[in-house]
Enzyme design. Sequence first.
Site, PDB file in Angstrom:
ATOM      1  N   GLU A   1       1.414  -0.155  -4.844  1.00 18.21           N
ATOM      2  CA  GLU A   1       0.443   0.808  -5.421  1.00 18.21           C
ATOM      3  C   GLU A   1       1.497   1.949  -5.367  1.00 18.21           C
ATOM      4  O   GLU A   1       2.088   2.343  -4.285  1.00 18.21           O
ATOM      5  CB  GLU A   1      -0.630   1.203  -4.164  1.00 18.21           C
ATOM      6  CG  GLU A   1      -1.444   2.270  -4.626  1.00 18.21           C
ATOM      7  CD  GLU A   1      -2.175   3.014  -3.450  1.00 18.21           C
ATOM      8  OE1 GLU A   1      -3.348   3.430  -3.536  1.00 18.21           O
ATOM      9  OE2 GLU A   1      -1.745   2.917  -2.146  1.00 18.21           O
TER      10      GLU A   1
ATOM     11  N   ASP B   1       1.009  -1.178   0.041  1.00 20.29           N
ATOM     12  CA  ASP B   1      -0.017   0.023   0.052  1.00 20.29           C
ATOM     13  C   ASP B   1       0.840   1.288  -0.067  1.00 20.29           C
ATOM     14  O   ASP B   1       1.826   1.162   0.824  1.00 20.29           O
ATOM     15  CB  ASP B   1      -0.741  -0.072   1.346  1.00 20.29           C
ATOM     16  CG  ASP B   1      -1.861   1.195   1.234  1.00 20.29           C
ATOM     17  OD1 ASP B   1      -2.748   1.037   0.562  1.00 20.29           O
ATOM     18  OD2 ASP B   1      -1.574   1.913   2.325  1.00 20.29           O
TER      19      ASP B   1
HETATM   20  C1  GLC Z   1      -4.240   3.312  -0.254  1.00 21.65           C
HETATM   21  C2  GLC Z   1      -5.289   2.640  -0.025  1.00 21.65           C
HETATM   22  C3  GLC Z   1      -6.303   3.116   0.520  1.00 21.65           C
HETATM   23  C4  GLC Z   1      -6.234   3.871   1.801  1.00 21.65           C
HETATM   24  C5  GLC Z   1      -4.684   4.596   1.693  1.00 21.65           C
HETATM   25  C6  GLC Z   1      -4.331   4.827   3.185  1.00 21.65           C
HETATM   26  O1  GLC Z   1      -4.197   4.283  -1.241  1.00 21.65           O
HETATM   27  O2  GLC Z   1      -5.614   1.768  -1.339  1.00 21.65           O
HETATM   28  O3  GLC Z   1      -7.765   2.453   0.414  1.00 21.65           O
HETATM   29  O4  GLC Z   1      -7.058   4.637   2.211  1.00 21.65           O
HETATM   30  O5  GLC Z   1      -3.904   3.739   1.108  1.00 21.65           O
HETATM   31  O6  GLC Z   1      -3.981   3.458   3.661  1.00 21.65           O
END
Ligand code: GLC
Length: 564
Positions: A277, A215
């Site tokens: 991500e 993440d």
């Molecule tokens: C990432 C996740 C999202 C979350 C953020 C903070 O972007 O995909 O859902 O709110 O991180 O953890």
Amino acid sequence: MTAQSGQPQLPWWETGIIYQIYPLTFADGNGDGVGDLRGIIDRLDYLNDGNPNSVSSLGIDAIWLSPIYRSPMVDSTYDVSDYTDIWPTFGTLDEFDELLAAAHQRGIKVILDLVINHSSSEHPWFVESASSRDNPKADWYLWQDPVPGQAYPNNWLSYFGGPGWTYCPDREQFYYHTFHKNQPDLNWQNPDLRAAVYDVIRFWLDRGVDGFRLDASSAYSKDPQFRHNPMKYGATSQNNYKNYHHHYNKNLPANHQIIREIRALLDSYGERALIGETFIDNQMYDSISFYGAKGDELHLPLEFEFPLCAWFPGDLQRAIEKKERLTPTFAQPNYFLDNHDIPRHLSRWVECSLCIDPVTIARAAAALLLTVRGTPILYYGQELGMVDNDDIPQDRLRDQVIVISDTDDTPPSRDGSRTPMQWDASAQAGFSFGKQVEPWLPVHANYKDLNVEAELADPDSILSFYRRLIRLRRNSPALLQGSWRSLLHYPLEYLAYLREHEDETLLVVINFSYEQPFDCDDAIAPDGWEVLLSTDQPEGQTVALPKTLQPFEVSIYQHSGATQ
Ligand code: GLC
């Protein structure tokens, strides 16, 4: 590794299809209204029952579970208060082991979401860190002294809105949070913190997980001097965070070193997948740098430029061409349309499309996602044509962390795309296996027609279309390993591209519009094409390419000889 005829063996994340499960709303096994591990176990056969000819399975190869750890649920599981235990509402570690074994038995790999840019403010690490300036974990988070004359230590903001700094009276200092104030960022410069996170990673690898989705993986490293971020020229985004260049709190060189360390740790366990991500202004070229110059960082960096394209052939093709150009030859591209942070693609695209029937977009989008060169990632329910539930009453919303602007009375919520999976036409779409309990989020009103049971029984459903595409893909060397080449330059009405492999060539034609001439048959052999799958052509027959495309036609042709 997956063996293809006479070809080098490829790792499973290059040939397979990944399916994202949002555990809160996928399946509720114990009937309390909240999704759980038991529910996922009970629904595994739908995802893949291990039989390649199954009449009831989707046929995916791996599941990515959004976080399942203990969490106070400020950010719907993305705020973790214990990295090595399961949130009790989801189940237990024993049930996780059962899920892992049941998935592996069916040939399904399991990928965990790892939220290690930040923890919850209720994590014992943070509680201790916040308690004084000289405790053993004092330096595990990003603490800064107040600066005289300044409201905050620097101008870094929170992605969710407002300042990125929150004051802690016990330490008389501020801590930084890229997201919500209850999600303090970890200090990756601290060697003990790093070691503790690597222990967490080992904990899950030792249990047998097949990989991780990291993440916010571009935000781990921060500038040691905490310099101000420069403002973008002419920036006018309503989300003020986006008006700044994040030179000092994202995508720093040291961040890549951390990813390399995590990758090396995974590699020491054999064939494990590292997905991330990349979270950098939706810029594809920045995301692609996360493969690492030597292919030693992420296997699959997730980027948002492709999914956030307009539903327009020229734009989509440009994004694909860009990805083709930028992706290093050693690396594998990936594509997704939906996830838990953005509206579902049918909700995004229906309004800007020429056609009014979302089924035509769903089919076209499915064909694109599953025939372009790269690993496809599906988001639960996408295969049914699920759309956002835009009618969730304010008092039922779960996602309320985004504030964005002080003047905005109704902050955006991501709940619309997170509603319960639609299994059947029974109470609450079968989410709680027939129990009449209030689900975590309200079920979409369209569930009576749009659900797994109804769509499995209907050969013309979106689900049946996905299932056919998935089977076709699995058996096609061209789709799994072939190159990608468009036959058109910035197309306005339809996409036409080849997937070329020494054993076969496929032609994919996706019409985004009404009936029109099909112009690119000059560039390729006019006949000898077998129709593998089509909304309009006679499947199984070898034909000459048609001169006209039918409205919203999707056709996939195969040629075994020379095509030019
Ligand atoms: C990432 C996740 C999202 C979350 C953020 C903070 O972007 O995909 O859902 O709110 O991180 O953890």
